[in-house]
Design a protein around this motif. Structure first.
Motif, PDB file in Angstrom:
ATOM      1  N   PHE A  64       0.837  -1.193   0.000  1.00 17.93           N
ATOM      2  CA  PHE A  64       0.000   0.000   0.000  1.00 17.93           C
ATOM      3  C   PHE A  64       0.873   1.244   0.000  1.00 17.93           C
ATOM      4  N   TYR A  95       0.516   5.395   0.719  1.00 22.83           N
ATOM      5  CA  TYR A  95      -0.304   6.463   1.277  1.00 22.83           C
ATOM      6  C   TYR A  95       0.462   7.777   1.178  1.00 22.83           C
ATOM      7  N   GLY A 152      -4.366  12.880   8.444  1.00 24.82           N
ATOM      8  CA  GLY A 152      -4.181  11.446   8.439  1.00 24.82           C
ATOM      9  C   GLY A 152      -3.676  10.959   7.096  1.00 24.82           C
ATOM     10  N   ARG A 210     -10.248  16.823  17.943  1.00 21.23           N
ATOM     11  CA  ARG A 210      -9.126  16.941  17.026  1.00 21.23           C
ATOM     12  C   ARG A 210      -7.848  17.311  17.776  1.00 21.23           C
ATOM     13  N   GLN A 256       1.043   7.880  16.316  1.00 20.36           N
ATOM     14  CA  GLN A 256       2.143   8.328  15.462  1.00 20.36           C
ATOM     15  C   GLN A 256       2.983   9.358  16.188  1.00 20.36           C
ATOM     16  N   LEU A 277       4.248   5.164  12.741  1.00 23.81           N
ATOM     17  CA  LEU A 277       2.917   4.631  13.020  1.00 23.81           C
ATOM     18  C   LEU A 277       3.027   3.322  13.803  1.00 23.81           C
ATOM     19  N   LEU A 331       0.683   0.347  15.739  1.00 22.44           N
ATOM     20  CA  LEU A 331      -0.653  -0.196  15.927  1.00 22.44           C
ATOM     21  C   LEU A 331      -0.905  -0.423  17.418  1.00 22.44           C
ATOM     22  N   TYR A 363      -6.970  -3.434  17.414  1.00 23.21           N
ATOM     23  CA  TYR A 363      -7.640  -3.834  16.184  1.00 23.21           C
ATOM     24  C   TYR A 363      -8.952  -4.515  16.549  1.00 23.21           C
ATOM     25  N   PHE A 419      -4.510   8.046  15.569  1.00 26.06           N
ATOM     26  CA  PHE A 419      -5.337   7.886  14.382  1.00 26.06           C
ATOM     27  C   PHE A 419      -6.243   6.669  14.529  1.00 26.06           C
ATOM     28  N   THR A 455      -8.117  -2.294   2.135  1.00 24.89           N
ATOM     29  CA  THR A 455      -7.514  -0.989   2.389  1.00 24.89           C
ATOM     30  C   THR A 455      -8.053  -0.342   3.656  1.00 24.89           C
ATOM     31  N   GLN A 456      -7.154   0.252   4.433  1.00 25.35           N
ATOM     32  CA  GLN A 456      -7.542   1.011   5.619  1.00 25.35           C
ATOM     33  C   GLN A 456      -7.658   2.485   5.251  1.00 25.35           C
ATOM     34  N   TYR A 457      -8.701   3.119   5.765  1.00 25.13           N
ATOM     35  CA  TYR A 457      -8.925   4.548   5.536  1.00 25.13           C
ATOM     36  C   TYR A 457      -8.820   5.263   6.877  1.00 25.13           C
ATOM     37  N   PHE A 458      -8.009   6.308   6.888  1.00 26.05           N
ATOM     38  CA  PHE A 458      -7.664   6.979   8.136  1.00 26.05           C
ATOM     39  C   PHE A 458      -8.528   8.206   8.399  1.00 26.05           C
ATOM     40  N   GLY A 459      -8.745   8.450   9.695  1.00 20.38           N
ATOM     41  CA  GLY A 459      -9.344   9.698  10.115  1.00 20.38           C
ATOM     42  C   GLY A 459      -8.304  10.797  10.220  1.00 20.38           C
ATOM     43  N   PRO A 460      -8.724  12.003  10.622  1.00 20.67           N
ATOM     44  CA  PRO A 460      -7.813  13.146  10.686  1.00 20.67           C
ATOM     45  C   PRO A 460      -6.896  13.143  11.901  1.00 20.67           C
ATOM     46  N   ARG A 491      -4.749  15.083  18.177  1.00 27.76           N
ATOM     47  CA  ARG A 491      -3.425  15.504  18.623  1.00 27.76           C
ATOM     48  C   ARG A 491      -3.472  15.717  20.118  1.00 27.76           C
TER      49      ARG A 491
END
Lengths: 110, 116
Positions: A34, A36, A43, B9, B37, B43, B45, B48, B91, B104-109, B112
Motif C-alpha cells: 500500500f 499512502y 491522516g 481533534r 504516530q 505509526l 498499531l 484492532y 489515528f 484498504t484502511q482509511y484513516f481519520g484526521p 493531537r
C-alpha cells in the motif's frame, strides 16, 4: 521478520524534476503493498494497492510499480502540491496487520 | 464522500487526567484500527477490532490504555492516567474485509494529544 524500508528519508526536487521513491520489503508471502500520502496535520490518505510483481498503477503524476523485493513510486513533473510524506506499508498473507515504513518526505520547490 | 471522523481533534491535558478519544468508522466497514504516530516511532498499531470484537490490543500499554467498540458506529480509546510520554497523534482507521483478508484502511484526521 516482516520489514519495510523506505528511501530516501527526504527528497527535495525542483518543480518539474521527475524522480522515484523506493520501498524495500521483506514479508512472508505478500498479500498487498500500500502507498499512502500524508500531509502535515492530517491522516494518511490512500493512494494505491499493488498485489503482485509486475503490477503498475497510476494516478495523475504518480505511478507505483512492484517487484518481488521492492516498490517504486515514480513522480513525473511534480508540482509544489505534491509535497507530502509518502508512506509505504505491506500486508502478509498470514497477518491482517500492515507493516509500515518510516516514510519519505518529499519537498517540491517552485 | 464517506470518511472516518475523530473527536476531539486536539486535546491538551495534565498528567494524571483521563483522556477519551472517539472514532466513527466508515459505514459498512467491519474493521477498526487505532494507531499512534510520533516522530521517533512512526505509526504504531495499538488495537484492532473486527465486527466490534477486539482481536489484538498487544500494542497498548494495558495498565493505562483501553479500547472499546460499544456499537458499529463508535470506537473509543481511553488513557487513564495520562502521562507526558503519551503525547502523540492518535489515528483511527477503518476498512472492509474480503475473503477473510483485510482490505484498504482509511484513516481519520487524528487526535493531537499533549499531556503536560
Amino acid at each position: 521478520e516482516d520489514q519495510v524500508t523506505q528511501s530516501p528519508e527526504a527528497l527535495r526536487l525542483q518543480e518539474g524534476e521527475s524522480s522515484s521513491l523506493n520501498c524495500s520489503y521483506t514479508v512472508s508471502g505478500l498479500r498487498g503493498l500500500f502507498w499512502y500520502r500524508q500531509d502535515p496535520g492530517k491522516g494518511p490518505e490512500f493512494l494505491f494497492t499493488l498485489y503482485s510483481a509486475g503490477e503498475e498503477k497510476e494516478k495523475e503524476r504518480l505511478k507505483a510499480t512492484l517487484t518481488k523485493k521492492e516498490s517504486f513510486l515514480h513522480i513525473t513533473a511534480p508540482k509544489p502540491e505534491d509535497s507530502a510524506t509518502y508512506l509505504c506499508a505491506v500486508q502478509g498473507i498470514r497477518n491482517y496487520q500492515l507493516i509500515w515504513g518510516a516514510g519519505t518526505k518529499l519537498i517540491i520547490k517552485p | 464522500d464517506a470518511r472516518v471522523t475523530q473527536t476531539p481533534r486536539h486535546k491538551v491535558t495534565e498528567m494524571g487526567q483521563e483522556v477519551t478519544m472517539r472514532c466513527q468508522p466508515i459505514l459498512g466497514h467491519n474493521t477498526v484500527f487505532w494507531y499512534r504516530q510520533t516522530m521517533m516511532q512512526g505509526l504504531e498499531l495499538l488495537a484492532y477490532f473486527r465486527n466490534r470484537a477486539p482481536l489484538d490490543d498487544s500494542g497498548m500499554p494495558k495498565d493505562r490504555f483501553s479500547a472499546e467498540m460499544p456499537d458499529a458506529t463508535l470506537a473509543t480509546l481511553k488513557i487513564q492516567p495520562s502521562e507526558p510520554r503519551d503525547s502523540a497523534v492518535y489515528f483511527c482507521a477503518s476498512g472492509p474485509t474480503s475473503g477473510g483478508f483485510q482490505e484498504t484502511q482509511y484513516f481519520g484526521p487524528g487526535t493531537r494529544l499533549l499531556v503536560l
